[in-house]
Design a protein around this motif. Structure first.
Motif, PDB file in Angstrom:
ATOM      1  N   ALA A 199     -19.466  57.378  -6.217  1.00 56.99           N
ATOM      2  CA  ALA A 199     -20.694  56.566  -6.232  1.00 56.99           C
ATOM      3  C   ALA A 199     -20.603  55.340  -5.329  1.00 56.99           C
ATOM      4  N   THR A 200     -19.375  54.922  -4.977  1.00 56.60           N
ATOM      5  CA  THR A 200     -19.243  53.657  -4.230  1.00 56.60           C
ATOM      6  C   THR A 200     -18.388  53.760  -2.969  1.00 56.60           C
ATOM      7  N   SER A 201     -17.375  54.590  -2.993  1.00 52.98           N
ATOM      8  CA  SER A 201     -16.345  54.714  -1.942  1.00 52.98           C
ATOM      9  C   SER A 201     -15.634  53.386  -1.664  1.00 52.98           C
ATOM     10  N   VAL A 202     -15.571  52.496  -2.667  1.00 51.71           N
ATOM     11  CA  VAL A 202     -14.873  51.220  -2.438  1.00 51.71           C
ATOM     12  C   VAL A 202     -13.351  51.410  -2.503  1.00 51.71           C
ATOM     13  N   LEU A 203     -12.641  50.450  -1.942  1.00 51.65           N
ATOM     14  CA  LEU A 203     -11.180  50.429  -2.058  1.00 51.65           C
ATOM     15  C   LEU A 203     -10.828  49.841  -3.428  1.00 51.65           C
ATOM     16  N   LEU A 204     -10.026  50.548  -4.195  1.00 46.79           N
ATOM     17  CA  LEU A 204      -9.646  50.026  -5.517  1.00 46.79           C
ATOM     18  C   LEU A 204      -8.489  49.035  -5.407  1.00 46.79           C
ATOM     19  N   ALA A 205      -7.640  49.236  -4.421  1.00 46.45           N
ATOM     20  CA  ALA A 205      -6.474  48.360  -4.283  1.00 46.45           C
ATOM     21  C   ALA A 205      -6.917  46.909  -4.141  1.00 46.45           C
ATOM     22  N   GLY A 206      -6.314  46.046  -4.956  1.00 43.82           N
ATOM     23  CA  GLY A 206      -6.608  44.621  -4.865  1.00 43.82           C
ATOM     24  C   GLY A 206      -7.814  44.170  -5.680  1.00 43.82           C
ATOM     25  N   LYS A 207      -8.597  45.115  -6.187  1.00 40.79           N
ATOM     26  CA  LYS A 207      -9.778  44.736  -6.972  1.00 40.79           C
ATOM     27  C   LYS A 207      -9.364  44.331  -8.390  1.00 40.79           C
ATOM     28  N   VAL A 208     -10.146  43.421  -8.989  1.00 36.69           N
ATOM     29  CA  VAL A 208      -9.984  43.132 -10.417  1.00 36.69           C
ATOM     30  C   VAL A 208     -10.849  44.140 -11.169  1.00 36.69           C
ATOM     31  N   PHE A 209     -10.179  44.991 -11.933  1.00 32.30           N
ATOM     32  CA  PHE A 209     -10.813  46.149 -12.569  1.00 32.30           C
ATOM     33  C   PHE A 209     -10.793  45.906 -14.075  1.00 32.30           C
ATOM     34  N   VAL A 221      -7.926  55.377 -18.159  1.00 33.90           N
ATOM     35  CA  VAL A 221      -8.642  54.728 -17.061  1.00 33.90           C
ATOM     36  C   VAL A 221      -7.808  53.571 -16.499  1.00 33.90           C
ATOM     37  N   ALA A 222      -7.253  52.755 -17.414  1.00 32.98           N
ATOM     38  CA  ALA A 222      -6.467  51.589 -16.972  1.00 32.98           C
ATOM     39  C   ALA A 222      -5.226  52.042 -16.191  1.00 32.98           C
ATOM     40  N   MET A 223      -4.574  53.073 -16.704  1.00 29.70           N
ATOM     41  CA  MET A 223      -3.357  53.597 -16.070  1.00 29.70           C
ATOM     42  C   MET A 223      -3.643  54.084 -14.652  1.00 29.70           C
ATOM     43  N   ARG A 224      -4.743  54.830 -14.511  1.00 29.67           N
ATOM     44  CA  ARG A 224      -5.061  55.402 -13.195  1.00 29.67           C
ATOM     45  C   ARG A 224      -5.566  54.328 -12.225  1.00 29.67           C
ATOM     46  N   ALA A 225      -6.320  53.339 -12.743  1.00 32.09           N
ATOM     47  CA  ALA A 225      -6.802  52.265 -11.853  1.00 32.09           C
ATOM     48  C   ALA A 225      -5.610  51.462 -11.339  1.00 32.09           C
ATOM     49  N   ARG A 226      -4.638  51.195 -12.224  1.00 27.83           N
ATOM     50  CA  ARG A 226      -3.434  50.483 -11.770  1.00 27.83           C
ATOM     51  C   ARG A 226      -2.708  51.299 -10.707  1.00 27.83           C
ATOM     52  N   GLY A 227      -2.677  52.626 -10.912  1.00 20.82           N
ATOM     53  CA  GLY A 227      -2.012  53.500  -9.939  1.00 20.82           C
ATOM     54  C   GLY A 227      -2.652  53.437  -8.560  1.00 20.82           C
ATOM     55  N   MET A 228      -3.923  53.085  -8.513  1.00 19.29           N
ATOM     56  CA  MET A 228      -4.617  52.963  -7.225  1.00 19.29           C
ATOM     57  C   MET A 228      -4.535  51.548  -6.674  1.00 19.29           C
ATOM     58  N   GLY A 229      -3.773  50.687  -7.343  1.00 21.04           N
ATOM     59  CA  GLY A 229      -3.554  49.344  -6.794  1.00 21.04           C
ATOM     60  C   GLY A 229      -4.487  48.274  -7.317  1.00 21.04           C
ATOM     61  N   ALA A 230      -5.324  48.618  -8.315  1.00 19.58           N
ATOM     62  CA  ALA A 230      -6.220  47.590  -8.864  1.00 19.58           C
ATOM     63  C   ALA A 230      -5.449  46.664  -9.803  1.00 19.58           C
ATOM     64  N   ARG A 231      -5.946  45.432  -9.949  1.00 23.65           N
ATOM     65  CA  ARG A 231      -5.405  44.504 -10.949  1.00 23.65           C
ATOM     66  C   ARG A 231      -6.239  44.691 -12.206  1.00 23.65           C
ATOM     67  N   VAL A 232      -5.645  45.344 -13.213  1.00 28.36           N
ATOM     68  CA  VAL A 232      -6.438  45.773 -14.374  1.00 28.36           C
ATOM     69  C   VAL A 232      -6.435  44.719 -15.474  1.00 28.36           C
ATOM     70  N   VAL A 233      -7.638  44.392 -15.952  1.00 27.26           N
ATOM     71  CA  VAL A 233      -7.826  43.503 -17.100  1.00 27.26           C
ATOM     72  C   VAL A 233      -8.429  44.345 -18.216  1.00 27.26           C
ATOM     73  N   VAL A 234      -7.878  44.212 -19.424  1.00 27.62           N
ATOM     74  CA  VAL A 234      -8.369  44.980 -20.572  1.00 27.62           C
ATOM     75  C   VAL A 234      -9.086  44.037 -21.531  1.00 27.62           C
TER      76      VAL A 234
END
Ligand SMILES: NC(=O)c1ccc[n+]([C@@H]2O[C@H](COP(=O)([O-])OP(=O)(O)OC[C@H]3O[C@@H](n4cnc5c(N)ncnc54)[C@H](O)[C@@H]3O)[C@@H](O)[C@H]2O)c1
Length: 417
Positions: A199-209, A221-234
């Motif tokens: 839906a977006t094609s954005v870069l996940l790396a470096g994003k606050v997710f 979801v958190a595990m996979r977002a971290r794997g793509m380089g996002a900074r995950v907040v729960v």
């Protein structure tokens, strides 16, 4: 005509996808081979209400091979894949489903699947079974039993049973270990990110997710977002779940604080109003919002609309809401499950076990339903171990077995230091 789909001409492409899925669902296919001889579902009429995907098509074909007559609808207005619905209709399945239903059409489709007076119901979210109980209560007496696929549906049915409102037995497929700990974790984890990216094609790396809810889906979801380089907040409301997230290394914050720093937000709580007006008001320009929980009430869309001075569809499954001060907030998939609204739902490999449980659940209800009282029943843990063992076998993984001495040790309580 016993179907209504978007376009029957899509059938050929849909059938190729079903073949693709069948090649990746060895556990369910082994069950098909086993039960197509004895046909334990002969004489059963199954009304199903579950996302129309290639994996669901493999389940439907397996239920038919075991003798059942089927009538099917989707369980979400945006989750039907039109080519799959067309392939099923062309194959003779009674199916009422297309992508982009409005509310009236959604219930019209469910109602059509009840026309043949089912003997079994198969739900994902409990809308079908609710329809039987509220609109067509006279049908309940003819239903031997049902199954329920997802957390939110099981939650609704347990409340219904506690209220004494449930009229026939239901199996909680969701709560099987081979479903909840795999489909919701690895399936939702991967496919929700797939939906966000399509839906977006954005870069996940470096994003606050920001992941709202750290249950089964949230963990994946958190595990996979971290794997793509996002900074995950729960964000969480349950102390043990929040503590698990902290010890996994995630930052945990109340949503009021997370709302101010997030680039991408995803909700998976099964609860309404996780993102509301005060959150939208404090978000950064460009914030992206989506949901992967069962219903579209986790993001309060009416409040978002009320705040917007303009809305436009900027790309498929992505709407831009411009707020009064010019900030833009993007809503994906109309706030419906993002993995199905914008992608293809869970991968076949993980639905293999979920739908093996569904298939065995239908057989159990056909055999035993009339002897069970109206309650929500769990899947036996032996079934979990058997399915997981078969799955491992299909993956070429061998494991150890307990020796006689170890079994004795496990059963004894006298042996210590
Ligand atoms: N997208 C899909 O394909 C898919 C697949 C499986 C399940 N689901 C749906 O996803 C949702 C979650 O399922 P699950 O199995 O993870 O449930 P779960 O019960 O394992 O986890 C839900 C978590 O949300 C937390 N929560 C509740 N209210 C909250 C709030 N206000 N703020 C933050 N956290 C909150 C709970 O404490 C819990 O830890 C359900 O609606 C389920 O039906 C969707």
């Amino acid at each position: 005509m016993n179907y209504k789909v978007k376009d029957l001409a899509l059938a050929e492409g849909g059938m190729l996808k079903i073949e693709w899925a069948e090649a990746r669902m060895p556990v369910l296919m082994a069950l098909r081979r086993k039960y197509q001889e004895t046909r334990p579902l002969e004489g059963m009429r199954i009304a199903g209400c579950l996302h129309v995907t290639k994996e669901t098509a493999v389940l439907i074909r397996t239920l038919r091979a075991a003798g059942a007559e089927i009538s099917w609808s989707g369980c979400n207005p945006l989750s039907t894949q039109d080519d799959i619905a067309a392939a099923l209709a062309a194959d003779g399945v009674s199916i009422y489903a297309w992508h982009g239903l409005d509310n009236d059409q959604y219930y019209w489709c469910i109602d059509r699947t009840l026309d043949f007076k089912p003997t079994l119901t198969l739900d994902d979210g409990a809308d079908l079974i609710m329809r039987v109980h509220t609109r067509y209560p006279e049908l309940a007496a003819g239903v031997l039993g049902g199954t329920e696929e997802t957390t939110t549906g099981v939650h609704r049915l347990r409340k219904m049973a506690a209220d004494g409102a449930l009229r026939y037995p239901v199996l909680a497929i969701n709560d099987a270990e081979t479903k909840w700990d795999f489909d919701n974790v690895y399936g939702t984890g991967q496919s929700s990110l797939d939906g966000i990216l399509r839906a977006t094609s954005v870069l996940l790396a470096g994003k606050v997710f920001v992941a709202a809810g750290y249950g089964h889906c949230g963990r994946g979801v958190a595990m996979r977002a971290r794997g793509m380089g996002a900074r995950v907040v729960v964000t969480e409301v349950k102390p043990t779940a929040a503590l698990k997230a902290v010890l996994e290394g995630f930052q945990v914050l109340p949503m009021d604080e997370a709302a101010r720093i997030g680039d991408i937000f995803i909700t998976q709580t099964g609860i309404r109003d996780i993102l509301v007006r005060r959150h939208f008001e404090s978000m950064k320009d460009g914030a992206i919002l989506c949901n992967t929980g069962h219903f579209d009430c986790e993001i309060n869309i009416p409040e978002l609309k009320a705040l917007a001075r303009g809305v436009r569809t900027i790309r498929q499954s992505c709407e831009e809401f411009t707020l009064a001060d010019g900030r833009r907030v993007y809503l994906l998939g109309q706030g419906r499950l993002i993995n199905l609204a914008a992608a293809e739902g869970h991968p076949s490999e993980v639905m293999d076990m979920s739908f093996a449980n569904q298939f065995l659940g239908m057989i159990r209800m056909a055999r035993e339903g009339r002897n069970l009282g109206p309650a929500v029943y769990d899947i036996p843990s032996e079934q979990d171990q058997e399915l997981a063992g078969t799955k491992l076998g299909t993956m070429g993984v061998s494991i150890d077995t307990l020796t006689a001495e170890q079994i004795h040790y496990a059963d004894a309580y006298t042996e210590g230091t």
